[in-house]
Design a protein around this motif. Structure first.
Motif: not given
Length: 1091
Positions: A474-489
């Motif tokens: 439902s929530l695809g991380i491919a469409d929310h790349r900024e969220l993924g990069k922020m969480m990695n940081t």
């Protein structure tokens, strides 16, 4: 049927568990391979002659084995069987990932992509390593045989296991076929590296131009936090890409990005690490089909250029890490904002070091410059410095990132979550917990020492990546790349708070050196051989602390002994090198000190005196000897002496030894400074004994003053070591010098005390007994007499007051006591012989004792005495020994008066104020104390102890008769031509003047032992001696009385020497006018002889 939800697939959990289990299995398989390849460690069932035929049969028929030999017994199960189950679980998970069409991008869902690639690499490595076990068929076949013998049936997993072994004969080919269905997922994950991998493969010039890792290149931004969209990927290992592209090589034909990454991989490394020291040569023919599109010339060019590229990288990293470590040491607060730089630097340096280690050990045709780096120790050292900064200033980093998480990361993440258009309930709960966890952080927790634990948060983010990366999420991380990069940081920031040690292991672990022992030791030796690199040699023992991270709980290996052995060897070699340098410096300094000895100035004085006359005659004089101190004159700063080089090398090495106070390796604590202290003690001990230059064959030995000068020069150098290393050099002096005051040192070797004691007793005093040396009281020294056979040494140079003081300085009170005890042992043996002579003449001596007033009767009795000359000779020897001891005691007193004047004066006060009525035991205790301080005593305690051991019947009577024997024998001395008294030396050339000391001290000791009256016995002796000497005044034979006056003087000497006799007493038995005339005669005779 509905497909399971992403949360039910448990992708994150399975990846975590299988990766860990895979490393454990790799460790087991690796150990099996090493054991089978080592003849000493090979399993017994593989070398048993009784099983040889069975093993050959099993291998030939494998996997179809018929059980016909009932004598085979194999009770152990081999862990290789577990590989089948691991393979099943991995294949199942890979199929699940393909079915879910998981999205992989290293810059977005880092944990998921990395764990997926790690699983692929681990699985591939496990299969390749398993195929390298030569005895794998024999092991598995024997296991099945044993299983059937034990349980009555074959292992049900055996057919699959056997088939797997057959299928994976060529593991790489089989793996390529196996990964065809997984090519899409694997290629997507690999191609996502295009944003990261090229950045990690830049040349040193590109790094230098970008001023990579520099904190001072832009001073205005120094306090700004180091940030990156791909924060994790900046320190990712480079080993993933080559393995992945080998498995899905078809993508190289269809994707230009993949081909570009593949070329970079080939250029970067030609030798791929499988596990520990197991490698795979990717340029060899086994996978030539992988690069059919790449010309062979390009491949060779990549191969040859890689060495120079990595060499330049190491060169750049040395300077970059040095700058980084220096700045952070001065400003540790920068570890907060610039933590990413630190871990990038550690990761880059680790990859280059491991590359060099792997290629230097496995590439046959190599350029020396590219694959042998003599400065590798410097790079490792700066890595250790950065690691030390991180460990030391961990609270500083915690404080910074706690504020960062609560004040910035929580706010930004909350905004991103609020802006999500779709956020399912499960994902919303997880994201909200992230924000709440970060918001609740405060600096007070750091100040109070609270323990932080964000492992749950990191696992939740891993799960969330798995949930949001499947195709129908439902929530695809491919469409929310900024969220993924922020969480990695954010996850990186949490590790800066609670997992600094784990981060250090992840980015800078060099435990692989444990499995390259030969290369490891070679690097260490190269480091020590290069003086400029020796200051970094401590990095090798420090690397041994990394080895604790190379084991796995599934296979707790015995690498402890190897680690401890290596660490001990490194520290020992460093200490030996420092010891050798110190020894060389000491040798140079001893040589310089030797030039200042008085004996060397004679030639200079002679040249100065004769200089004018030589000029007048016009003859060319001898070249002037260089004066001490010339070596310190420098014409320019470029002139470097050998001593300068030694000091430079020592300061560099001592920096390394002093770098850490201690290090812990496998619960063992190593202290580098103690290694140096131990070696210095051993070398100092050997050097002191060696500097005596004692030659047992020629009986040559160094003069005490020269040895003392050398020892002081040696000690001065050792004291200067405290400027380089924090060690207690006083402890070294105390341990070594106190041992030298004993007969033997702690290793059972002779000391300078035993050497000098033996030399003085067996060489100098023996020559005195032989008549080649005389004791000159005026000079307070023993002097050589002119004889036909010249002695090899000058006695005066070993026995004058300055030499005896030097001897006392060297031996100390304990050593001088041992010398005294040895002297007393010789006196005791002489007294024992004298007593035998007394026993032989006991009847005659008894009569003479009561007939001293009957001259005629005494003369008749004297003729009946035997061994008269032997008595006098032995008493003279005793006197000589006691004279030497008095010199030694006087020198000891002078030395102690300089060192401990107040204590010596107190001891002297005790001695001088003993009441006469004091019990003799108490008095002897005081005398013993006084004697130890070098003070003269009325009764010599050492002599009393030595003579107390002699027990016989009528001991007191024998002692009395001994004094009678000596007294009545004295007139015979007048007939000896050597008995003439010399006023210049205040003694006799045959040492009979030493009889005075012998008579007084022997009498005092003997009558103290037997509780007799010392005064009465000495009065009796004086009466007998004076009566006997008065008789020779009536003799008319000139030969008998040739030195009568010289012998008369012995009575005066005896009285002067004795604390129990007075001149009044002497006057009552021997007219003083005779003494006065005797002195007048001997002085007159001396003047006429000189004229």
């Amino acid at each position: 049927k509905l497909s399971p939800s992403p949360s039910q697939q448990k992708l994150a959990e399975k990846l975590t568990i299988l990766n860990d289990r895979g490393i454990g299995m790799l460790t087991r398989v690796y150990n099996i391979k090493k054991a089978c390849g080592d003849p000493k460690a090979k399993p017994s069932y593989l070398v048993d002659k009784n099983l040889e035929s069975a093993v050959k049969f099993i291998v030939r028929k494998f996997p179809a084995v018929e059980t016909r030999n009932n004598n085979v017994r194999l009770p152990a199960c081999v862990c290789v069987c577990v590989c089948v189950r691991v393979r099943d679980h991995v294949c199942e998970l890979l199929n699940t990932i393909d079915a879910c069409q998981v999205f992989f991008d290293i810059t977005v869902n880092f944990d998921l992509t990395r764990n997926y690639l790690d699983l692929v690499v681990t699985y591939t490595t496990l299969m390749m390593l398993l195929s390298r076990i030569e005895e794998r068929k024999a092991i598995i076949g024997l296991y099945n045989y044993a299983h059937e013998m034990t349980h009555g049936a074959s292992d049900r997993e055996y057919p699959r296991l056997g088939q797997m072994i057959v299928d994976y004969e060529n593991p790489l080919k089989k793996m390529m076929e196996e990964f065809v269905p997984h090519a899409k997922s694997l290629s997507d994950a690999l191609i996502s590296l295009q944003m990261v991998y090229p950045r990690r493969n830049l040349s040193a010039d590109q790094w230098r131009n970008a001023q990579l890792l520099s904190l001072i290149s832009a001073p205005s931004t120094m306090l700004n936090p180091a940030q990156s969209d791909t924060v994790y990927s900046t320190y990712l290992s480079l080993s993933v890409s080559p393995v992945g592209f080998i498995l899905c090589h078809a993508v190289l034909n269809s994707d230009a990005a993949a081909l570009s990454l593949w070329k970079l991989a080939l250029q970067s490394s030609s030798c791929l690490c499988l596990f520990r020291d197991e490698v795979f040569h990717i340029h060899k023919g086994s996978c030539k089909f992988v690069w059919f599109d790449i010309p062979q010339a390009v491949l060779m060019l990549c191969f040859f250029l890689s060495g120079s590229m990595h060499r330049e990288r190491r060169k750049f990293l040395r300077s970059a890490l040095k700058e980084l470590a220096t700045v952070l040491a001065d400003q540790p607060g920068l570890l907060g904002p610039k933590a990413l730089f630190v871990f990038m630097a550690l990761s880059f340096a680790r990859d280059e070091i491991i590359w060099l280690l792997r290629h230097a050990d496995n590439i046959q045709k190599k350029s020396t410059d590219d694959f042998i780096d003599k400065h590798i120790a410097e790079l490792i050292f700066y890595m250790e410095e950065l690691r030390a900064h991180v460990r030391k200033y961990g609270p500083v980093m915690q404080r910074y990132y706690v504020q960062y998480l609560s004040g910035f990361d929580a706010v930004v993440l909350n905004e991103l979550v609020q802006n999500l258009s779709v956020c399912p309930e499960d994902e919303s709960i997880i994201m909200s917990s992230f924000v709440n966890t970060m918001t609740s952080l405060s600096v007070k927790q750091v100040e109070d020492g609270d323990v932080f634990d964000f492992r749950g948060m990191r696992l939740d983010w891993f799960r969330l990546q798995a949930y949001t990366s499947v195709s129908k999420a439902s929530l695809g991380i491919a469409d929310h790349r900024e969220l993924g990069k922020m969480m990695n940081t954010i996850i990186f920031h949490t590790k800066m708070v609670d997992s600094l040690v784990e981060m250090l292991v992840e980015t800078s672990d060099l435990s692989i050196f444990c499995f390259y022992s030969r290369a490891f030791e070679k690097m260490f030796q190269q480091c020590l051989e290069l003086p400029s690199q020796s200051r970094h040699s401590i990095c090798f023992p420090l690397l041994c602390t990394h080895f604790m991270s190379c084991t796995h709980e599934l296979c707790p290996e015995e690498v402890i002994a190897r680690t401890l052995s290596l660490c001990n060897m490194f520290l020992d070699e460093m200490a030996k090198q420092a010891r050798n340098l110190i020894t060389d410096i000491c040798t140079e300094q001893c040589t310089l000190s030797d030039q200042l000895l008085p004996k060397h100035c004679a030639k200079t004085i002679s040249q100065a005196v004769n200089k004018k006359s030589k000029k007048a005659t016009g003859k060319k004089g001898e070249p002037e000897r260089e004066k001490p101190g010339v070596e310190s004159m420098r014409k320019n700063r470029l002139l470097v002496t050998n001593l300068d080089k030694l000091h430079t090398a020592l300061s560099e090495l001592c920096f390394s030894i002093n770098y850490v106070p201690n290090m812990v390796v496998w619960e063992h604590t190593f202290t580098p400074r103690e290694y140096l202290t131990s070696h210095l003690e051993i070398r100092f001990t050997k050097s002191i004994v060696g500097m005596t230059m004692y030659n047992q064959a020629t009986q040559e030995i160094a003069k005490p003053s020269e040895l003392l000068t050398s020892v002081r020069a040696y000690m001065t150098v050792l004291q200067s070591i405290e400027n380089y290393v924090t060690i207690d050099i006083t402890r070294v002096f105390n341990n070594v010098l106190l041992q030298q005051t004993q007969h033997l040192d702690s290793h059972g070797e002779p000391t300078i005390t035993s050497l000098y004691t033996n030399w003085y007793l067996e060489t100098l005093l023996r020559q005195v007994s032989n008549g080649h040396i005389a004791y000159f009281p005026a000079m307070k020294a023993f002097v050589n007499l002119p004889t036909e056979n010249e002695l090899t040494f000058n006695a005066e140079e070993y026995s004058d007051i300055s030499e005896m003081r030097s001897l006392s300085e060297l031996l100390g009170p304990y050593g001088m006591k041992f010398l005294s005890e040895s002297l007393m042992w010789h006196i005791s043996s002489q007294v024992a012989e004298l007593k035998k002579l007394v026993v032989d003449n006991v009847e005659v001596l008894t009569q003479m004792r009561t007939s001293f007033d009957k001259p005629d009767h005494m003369a008749a009795l004297f003729k009946k005495l035997t061994s008269v000359d032997s008595v006098l000779k032995r008493m003279t020897i005793i006197g000589v020994i006691l004279s030497f001891r008095s010199l030694a005691q006087e020198a000891l007193r002078d030395v102690l008066s300089c060192h401990i004047p107040f204590l010596v004066s107190s001891v002297e006060d005790f001695k001088d104020h003993i009441p006469r009525e004091t019990d003799m035991k108490v008095a002897m205790n005081v005398y013993e104390l006084s004697s130890a301080a070098g003070l003269p005593c009325e009764i010599d305690p050492a002599l009393v102890v030595a003579l107390s051991s002699q027990k016989s019947e009528e001991e007191y009577k024998i002692a009395c008769l001994l004094m009678v024997f000596v007294a009545v024998s004295m007139p015979t001395l007048a007939s000896n031509v050597m008995s003439q008294y010399s006023p210049a030396i205040e003694g006799h050339c045959n040492n009979i003047h030493c009889l005075a000391k012998a008579i007084n001290q022997i009498a005092a000791a003997l009558f103290t032992i037997h509780k007799g009256s010392i005064e009465d016995r000495l009065k009796e002796f004086l009466a007998l001696a004076s009566s006997s000497l008065l008789k020779i005044g009536q003799e008319t034979d000139k030969m008998t009385t040739r030195n009568r006056e010289s012998v008369y003087l012995l009575l005066d000497m005896i009285v002067q020497e004795s604390p129990f006799l007075t001149m009044d007493l002497l006057e009552s038995c021997f007219p003083y006018v005779l003494l006065r005339n005797a002195y007048h005669a001997v002085y007159k005779q001396s003047i006429s002889a000189n004229a």
